[in-house]
Design a protein around this motif. Structure first.
Motif, PDB file in Angstrom:
ATOM      1  N   ARG A   4       0.858  -1.192   0.000  1.00  0.00           N
ATOM      2  CA  ARG A   4       0.000   0.000   0.000  1.00  0.00           C
ATOM      3  C   ARG A   4       0.884   1.228   0.000  1.00  0.00           C
ATOM      4  NH1 ARG A   4      -3.825  -0.060   4.912  1.00  0.00           N
ATOM      5  NH2 ARG A   4      -4.203   2.011   4.140  1.00  0.00           N
ATOM      6  N   VAL A   5       0.393   2.274  -0.616  1.00  0.00           N
ATOM      7  CA  VAL A   5       1.120   3.538  -0.619  1.00  0.00           C
ATOM      8  C   VAL A   5       0.406   4.490   0.331  1.00  0.00           C
ATOM      9  CG1 VAL A   5       1.846   5.512  -1.999  1.00  0.00           C
ATOM     10  CG2 VAL A   5       1.907   3.216  -2.986  1.00  0.00           C
ATOM     11  N   ILE A   6       1.146   4.980   1.311  1.00  0.00           N
ATOM     12  CA  ILE A   6       0.642   5.946   2.281  1.00  0.00           C
ATOM     13  C   ILE A   6       1.571   7.147   2.231  1.00  0.00           C
ATOM     14  CG2 ILE A   6       0.208   6.397   4.728  1.00  0.00           C
ATOM     15  CD1 ILE A   6      -0.226   3.335   5.028  1.00  0.00           C
ATOM     16  N   TYR A   7       1.015   8.304   1.978  1.00  0.00           N
ATOM     17  CA  TYR A   7       1.834   9.499   1.872  1.00  0.00           C
ATOM     18  C   TYR A   7       1.959  10.179   3.226  1.00  0.00           C
ATOM     19  CZ  TYR A   7       1.434   8.770  -3.096  1.00  0.00           C
ATOM     20  OH  TYR A   7       1.512   8.224  -4.338  1.00  0.00           O
ATOM     21  N   LEU A   8       3.185  10.359   3.676  1.00  0.00           N
ATOM     22  CA  LEU A   8       3.491  11.033   4.937  1.00  0.00           C
ATOM     23  C   LEU A   8       4.080  12.407   4.638  1.00  0.00           C
ATOM     24  CD1 LEU A   8       5.341   8.044   6.616  1.00  0.00           C
ATOM     25  CD2 LEU A   8       3.086   8.874   7.240  1.00  0.00           C
ATOM     26  N   GLN A   9       3.933  13.311   5.567  1.00  0.00           N
ATOM     27  CA  GLN A   9       4.607  14.594   5.441  1.00  0.00           C
ATOM     28  C   GLN A   9       6.114  14.325   5.418  1.00  0.00           C
ATOM     29  OE1 GLN A   9       3.623  17.746   5.134  1.00  0.00           O
ATOM     30  NE2 GLN A   9       1.439  17.345   5.248  1.00  0.00           N
ATOM     31  N   PRO A  10       6.857  14.979   4.529  1.00  0.00           N
ATOM     32  CA  PRO A  10       8.305  14.738   4.468  1.00  0.00           C
ATOM     33  C   PRO A  10       9.021  15.022   5.791  1.00  0.00           C
ATOM     34  CG  PRO A  10       7.573  15.987   2.561  1.00  0.00           C
ATOM     35  CD  PRO A  10       6.402  15.897   3.494  1.00  0.00           C
ATOM     36  N   ALA A  11       8.515  15.951   6.574  1.00  0.00           N
ATOM     37  CA  ALA A  11       9.161  16.312   7.837  1.00  0.00           C
ATOM     38  C   ALA A  11       8.694  15.449   9.016  1.00  0.00           C
ATOM     39  CB  ALA A  11       8.897  17.778   8.148  1.00  0.00           C
ATOM     40  N   ALA A  12       7.797  14.498   8.770  1.00  0.00           N
ATOM     41  CA  ALA A  12       7.293  13.647   9.858  1.00  0.00           C
ATOM     42  C   ALA A  12       8.442  12.834  10.446  1.00  0.00           C
ATOM     43  CB  ALA A  12       6.201  12.717   9.340  1.00  0.00           C
ATOM     44  N   PRO A  13       8.428  12.633  11.761  1.00  0.00           N
ATOM     45  CA  PRO A  13       9.487  11.823  12.368  1.00  0.00           C
ATOM     46  C   PRO A  13       9.402  10.374  11.913  1.00  0.00           C
ATOM     47  CG  PRO A  13       7.815  12.404  13.992  1.00  0.00           C
ATOM     48  CD  PRO A  13       7.458  13.120  12.731  1.00  0.00           C
ATOM     49  N   ALA A  14      10.513   9.669  12.025  1.00  0.00           N
ATOM     50  CA  ALA A  14      10.556   8.252  11.663  1.00  0.00           C
ATOM     51  C   ALA A  14       9.697   7.447  12.633  1.00  0.00           C
ATOM     52  CB  ALA A  14      11.996   7.752  11.700  1.00  0.00           C
ATOM     53  N   LYS A  15       9.121   6.363  12.150  1.00  0.00           N
ATOM     54  CA  LYS A  15       8.289   5.509  13.005  1.00  0.00           C
ATOM     55  C   LYS A  15       9.134   4.953  14.151  1.00  0.00           C
ATOM     56  CE  LYS A  15       5.828   1.148  13.108  1.00  0.00           C
ATOM     57  NZ  LYS A  15       6.610   0.674  14.239  1.00  0.00           N
ATOM     58  N   PRO A  16       8.608   5.045  15.378  1.00  0.00           N
ATOM     59  CA  PRO A  16       9.338   4.463  16.502  1.00  0.00           C
ATOM     60  C   PRO A  16       9.167   2.945  16.538  1.00  0.00           C
ATOM     61  CG  PRO A  16       7.286   5.399  17.275  1.00  0.00           C
ATOM     62  CD  PRO A  16       7.380   5.717  15.802  1.00  0.00           C
ATOM     63  N   ALA A  17       9.974   2.281  17.312  1.00  0.00           N
ATOM     64  CA  ALA A  17       9.858   0.832  17.476  1.00  0.00           C
ATOM     65  C   ALA A  17       8.563   0.505  18.209  1.00  0.00           C
ATOM     66  CB  ALA A  17      11.057   0.304  18.255  1.00  0.00           C
ATOM     67  N   MET A  18       8.015  -0.679  17.941  1.00  0.00           N
ATOM     68  CA  MET A  18       6.791  -1.120  18.624  1.00  0.00           C
ATOM     69  C   MET A  18       6.969  -1.009  20.139  1.00  0.00           C
ATOM     70  SD  MET A  18       4.154  -2.530  16.818  1.00  0.00           S
ATOM     71  CE  MET A  18       3.549  -3.955  17.681  1.00  0.00           C
ATOM     72  N   GLY A  19       5.961  -0.462  20.810  1.00  0.00           N
ATOM     73  CA  GLY A  19       5.970  -0.369  22.261  1.00  0.00           C
ATOM     74  C   GLY A  19       6.646   0.863  22.819  1.00  0.00           C
ATOM     75  N   THR A  20       7.402   1.570  21.996  1.00  0.00           N
ATOM     76  CA  THR A  20       8.056   2.796  22.475  1.00  0.00           C
ATOM     77  C   THR A  20       7.085   3.963  22.335  1.00  0.00           C
ATOM     78  OG1 THR A  20       9.067   3.221  20.324  1.00  0.00           O
ATOM     79  CG2 THR A  20      10.374   1.960  21.912  1.00  0.00           C
ATOM     80  N   SER A  56       4.160  23.435  12.950  1.00  0.00           N
ATOM     81  CA  SER A  56       5.144  24.075  13.824  1.00  0.00           C
ATOM     82  C   SER A  56       5.924  23.050  14.650  1.00  0.00           C
ATOM     83  CB  SER A  56       4.477  25.090  14.744  1.00  0.00           C
ATOM     84  OG  SER A  56       3.562  24.443  15.601  1.00  0.00           O
ATOM     85  N   ALA A  57       5.280  21.972  15.067  1.00  0.00           N
ATOM     86  CA  ALA A  57       5.952  20.938  15.851  1.00  0.00           C
ATOM     87  C   ALA A  57       6.503  19.807  14.972  1.00  0.00           C
ATOM     88  CB  ALA A  57       5.000  20.364  16.894  1.00  0.00           C
ATOM     89  N   GLN A  58       6.142  19.799  13.684  1.00  0.00           N
ATOM     90  CA  GLN A  58       6.602  18.801  12.719  1.00  0.00           C
ATOM     91  C   GLN A  58       6.226  17.367  13.117  1.00  0.00           C
ATOM     92  OE1 GLN A  58       8.759  19.810   9.679  1.00  0.00           O
ATOM     93  NE2 GLN A  58       7.229  21.304  10.269  1.00  0.00           N
ATOM     94  N   HIS A  59       4.957  17.174  13.495  1.00  0.00           N
ATOM     95  CA  HIS A  59       4.465  15.836  13.785  1.00  0.00           C
ATOM     96  C   HIS A  59       2.943  15.797  13.645  1.00  0.00           C
ATOM     97  CE1 HIS A  59       4.468  17.311  18.192  1.00  0.00           C
ATOM     98  NE2 HIS A  59       3.260  17.425  17.723  1.00  0.00           N
ATOM     99  N   TYR A  60       2.408  14.580  13.589  1.00  0.00           N
ATOM    100  CA  TYR A  60       0.970  14.363  13.517  1.00  0.00           C
ATOM    101  C   TYR A  60       0.413  14.234  14.930  1.00  0.00           C
ATOM    102  CZ  TYR A  60       1.321  13.192   8.538  1.00  0.00           C
ATOM    103  OH  TYR A  60       1.529  13.225   7.187  1.00  0.00           O
ATOM    104  N   ARG A  61      -0.858  14.597  15.091  1.00  0.00           N
ATOM    105  CA  ARG A  61      -1.562  14.422  16.363  1.00  0.00           C
ATOM    106  C   ARG A  61      -2.999  14.037  16.080  1.00  0.00           C
ATOM    107  NH1 ARG A  61       2.159  13.044  18.872  1.00  0.00           N
ATOM    108  NH2 ARG A  61       3.520  14.443  19.945  1.00  0.00           N
ATOM    109  N   CYS A  62      -3.584  13.299  17.001  1.00  0.00           N
ATOM    110  CA  CYS A  62      -4.992  12.946  16.901  1.00  0.00           C
ATOM    111  C   CYS A  62      -5.806  14.191  17.236  1.00  0.00           C
ATOM    112  CB  CYS A  62      -5.326  11.813  17.868  1.00  0.00           C
ATOM    113  SG  CYS A  62      -7.095  11.421  17.896  1.00  0.00           S
ATOM    114  N   GLY A  63      -6.619  14.634  16.303  1.00  0.00           N
ATOM    115  CA  GLY A  63      -7.455  15.801  16.528  1.00  0.00           C
ATOM    116  C   GLY A  63      -8.494  15.587  17.606  1.00  0.00           C
ATOM    117  N   MET A  64      -8.848  14.349  17.881  1.00  0.00           N
ATOM    118  CA  MET A  64      -9.809  14.071  18.947  1.00  0.00           C
ATOM    119  C   MET A  64      -9.194  14.307  20.322  1.00  0.00           C
ATOM    120  SD  MET A  64     -12.687  13.494  17.651  1.00  0.00           S
ATOM    121  CE  MET A  64     -13.599  12.777  19.005  1.00  0.00           C
TER     122      MET A  64
END
Length: 107
Positions: A4-20, A56-64
């Motif tokens: 699957r192709v999922i487009y992320l913001q280029p400035a998004a941080p790298a995915k952390p390891a599971m559980g972190t 401004s923070a260069q990351h995604y957040r849950c709007g809820m």
């Protein structure tokens, strides 16, 4: 599993390891909505519509969690605070990364 192709913001941080701890990479919510996201997005597949990019923070957040009033169109402060508190619990905020998806660089 099909690719699957999922487009992320280029400035998004790298995915952390599971559980972190979550770092706001957005991969989980862009790949599929959680149960709360299904309710908000009114769909079971695709990106969650509550996901918000914070430039401004260069990351995604849950709007809820960060701004449920904007996601739901609600204006009453007590209701917005209640939904944000419940959303943190429902999405298990602070528990750690729970997606086993692994991003691949664009080819």
């Amino acid at each position: 599993m099909p690719e699957r192709v999922i487009y992320l913001q280029p400035a998004a941080p790298a995915k952390p390891a599971m559980g972190t701890p979550c770092n706001g990479c957005g991969l989980c919510c862009l790949s599929e909505p959680c149960p709360l996201g299904i309710w908000v997005s009114r769909r079971r597949t695709g990106a969650c519509q509550a996901l918000q990019w914070d430039a401004s923070a260069q990351h995604y957040r849950c709007g809820m969690v960060s701004d449920p009033g904007a996601v739901l169109g609600w204006r009453r402060p007590w209701a917005v605070r209640l939904v944000a508190r419940l959303a943190r619990r429902w999405i298990a905020a602070g528990i750690g990364c729970d997606t086993d998806w692994e991003p691949q660089p664009q080819r």
